[in-house]
Design a protein around this motif. Structure first.
Motif, short mmCIF file in Angstrom:
data_model
loop_
_atom_site.label_atom_id
_atom_site.label_comp_id
_atom_site.label_asym_id
_atom_site.label_seq_id
_atom_site.Cartn_x
_atom_site.Cartn_y
_atom_site.Cartn_z
N LEU A 231 0.61 -1.11 -0.31
CA LEU A 231 0.24 -0.28 -0.24
C LEU A 231 0.79 0.75 0.07
N LEU A 232 -0.02 2.37 -0.53
CA LEU A 232 0.81 3.77 -0.51
C LEU A 232 -0.18 4.63 -0.54
N PRO A 233 -0.34 4.41 1.09
CA PRO A 233 -1.55 5.44 1.51
C PRO A 233 -1.11 6.95 2.21
N ASN A 234 -1.70 7.57 1.36
CA ASN A 234 -2.19 9.00 2.15
C ASN A 234 -2.78 9.50 3.93
N VAL A 235 -0.77 9.15 4.51
CA VAL A 235 -0.59 9.41 6.27
C VAL A 235 -1.23 10.32 6.80
N ALA A 236 -1.03 11.17 6.32
CA ALA A 236 -0.77 12.38 7.01
C ALA A 236 -0.54 13.59 6.02
#
Length: 474
Positions: A393-398
């Motif tokens: 996964l390469l999600p938006n985290v912050a």
């Protein structure tokens, strides 16, 4: 009574924790492992976890309920897309990848390209037609070998005129290459190609897509204006693989004893928070230990992590412990465009809360999202990864703030849009924006020249890394 109630609450929490943190082999059928990884990873780290009802910690009370939910999606990308927060207008950048090995190469700056970076611009007459101008050519690429240079304008690809509707298919979704037909008359923003005749033939250049890993430290040089020495750095990506090259560039600036520094970020929109911090530290090393940036993650992460772990501090060393060739400047100039985003904005915004920052060019895009790579392991880091698949996964985290808790689109101190009919050469005073920046430093020249054109896209918009600021998993 109170002690008994406390015991029951504690027992309930332990039961819940055990249910969702035991071995996946014990609870998850093999055909649901990837779907489970997608859900649990986003549940743990997705920036908008609290806004997505299906990611709520209270959504499922038993593992069986969660498994039934996971079984309702026929493939991993289907469940992934269903869990994104407003993917059309808010989060269109988070991605799921079938092979983390390929993703890691892309995050290191390995790209498949003809070597020609370009921008897509609407014709001045506001027709459906668009033209492309070459903004940068990578050395040792098909484009450089075939004579493509900055400033060239083309209006057709594979003999097909470019339009708003077709340019992505012709230019961005073509993994093998293409031919471009050059305009021979800029025509004040409505470029023209002289029709073929017995005496004229439109200039066509054939380009082949190749895999390259370009050095983002593209140009570093010094201009001497009277008694003032001005350093210039063209930096195209905040890439951890080339931090030593960046440090060497600043060693050159120290040797030259520059008085002022211009950093060109007009075409820079991605990279890692570590490289952002190294460049900031090279510019203003006297700020060692000061906060350059702070990250706001979802409530689960923010609650369980210390403030220090979510902050990026100015440093005096590279990751390999070698010292930085810092300049200790109290003022810096950045060249910006409406493509300047993400990592570049974090750098500019972070330094602006400490030193005198000037921006010349166009207003930036206003993107302050941080992303992390999640692997299918117990802690989502690259250790003891589930061997049954290679998904990541390469999600938006912050979101990222400066020390004053600010992030916003950066308004240019001096507005000067690029002249597509006269781009000049990067790193030379024939480049009108660099020339103006030097004149602004020496003579305090001012400008307020906004763009008259609308940009529709660029060569990087299909890159996985476009507008991605990579940050370590907390």
């Amino acid at each position: 009574m109170k002690r008994n109630m406390t015991y029951k609450v504690l027992l309930l929490l332990i039961t819940f924790f055990s249910l969702f943190n035991c071995s996946k082999d014990e609870f998850v059928p093999g055909d649901l492992e990837v779907n489970d990884f997608v859900w649990t990873g986003l549940n743990a780290y997705y920036r908008w976890q609290g806004e997505i009802s299906d990611l709520s910690d209270r959504r499922f009370s038993t593992r069986e309920q969660l498994n039934t939910y996971l079984a309702g999606f026929d493939e991993p990308n289907t469940i992934f897309q269903s869990l994104l927060y407003r993917p059309i207008d808010i989060d269109s950048v988070s991605t799921l990848h079938e092979d983390f090995n390929i993703l890691e190469e892309q995050l290191k700056g390995v790209i498949l390209t003809t070597g020609m970076e370009f921008e897509i611009v609407n014709f001045r007459d506001n027709s459906e037609n668009v033209f492309a101008f070459v903004s940068y050519v990578h050395p040792n690429s098909s484009a450089s070998r075939n004579g493509v240079t900055r400033g060239m304008i083309f209006t057709a690809v594979n003999d097909t005129p470019l339009t708003r509707a077709n340019y992505r298919g012709l230019l961005l979704n073509n993994p093998t290459g293409y031919s471009i037909t050059l305009a021979d008359n800029y025509n004040n923003g409505n470029p023209m190609i002289t029709p073929a005749s017995p005496t004229t033939t439109p200039a066509v250049i054939d380009l082949v897509a190749e895999t390259i890993s370009p050095d983002p430290v593209a140009i570093n040089k010094t201009f001497t204006e009277g008694t003032t020495k001005i350093g210039y750095l063209l930096y195209n990506e905040f890439n951890n693989e080339f931090l030593n090259e960046l440090n060497i560039a600043f060693a050159n600036f120290r040797t030259e004893a520059i008085d002022e520094l211009i950093v060109d970020l007009r075409y820079t929109s991605n990279g890692s928070i570590e490289a952002v911090n190294i460049l900031a530290s090279l510019i203003a090393g006297q700020l060692k230990g000061e906060v350059l940036a702070s990250e706001v993650w979802n409530n689960k992460v923010n609650t369980n992590r210390s403030t220090q772990l979510l902050e990026t501090l100015i440093t005096d060393i590279l990751p390999n412990r070698n010292p930085l060739n810092a300049l200790n400047l109290t003022k810096v100039y950045f060249l910006t465009s409406n493509k300047t985003a993400s990592a570049s904005e974090v750098l500019i915004n972070g330094l602006a809360s400490h030193i005198d920052v000037h921006t010349i060019g166009e207003n930036t895009k206003g993107v302050y999202n941080a992303f992390s790579v999640l692997y299918d392991s117990e802690n989502y880091k690259k250790f003891e990864i589930n061997p049954s698949h290679n998904y990541a996964l390469l999600p938006n985290v912050a979101t990222v703030l400066n020390k004053d808790a600010i992030n916003s689109r950066i308004t240019a101190s001096q507005t000067l849009a690029e002249d597509y009919g006269n781009l000049g050469e990067l790193g030379e005073r024939t480049d009108p924006i660099l020339d103006f920046a030097i004149d602004n430093i020496i003579n305090s020249t001012t400008s307020d020249v906004p763009s008259e054109f609308r940009r529709h896209g660029n060569s990087k918009e299909n890159y996985v890394t476009n507008e991605v600021l990579l940050t370590p998993l907390k």
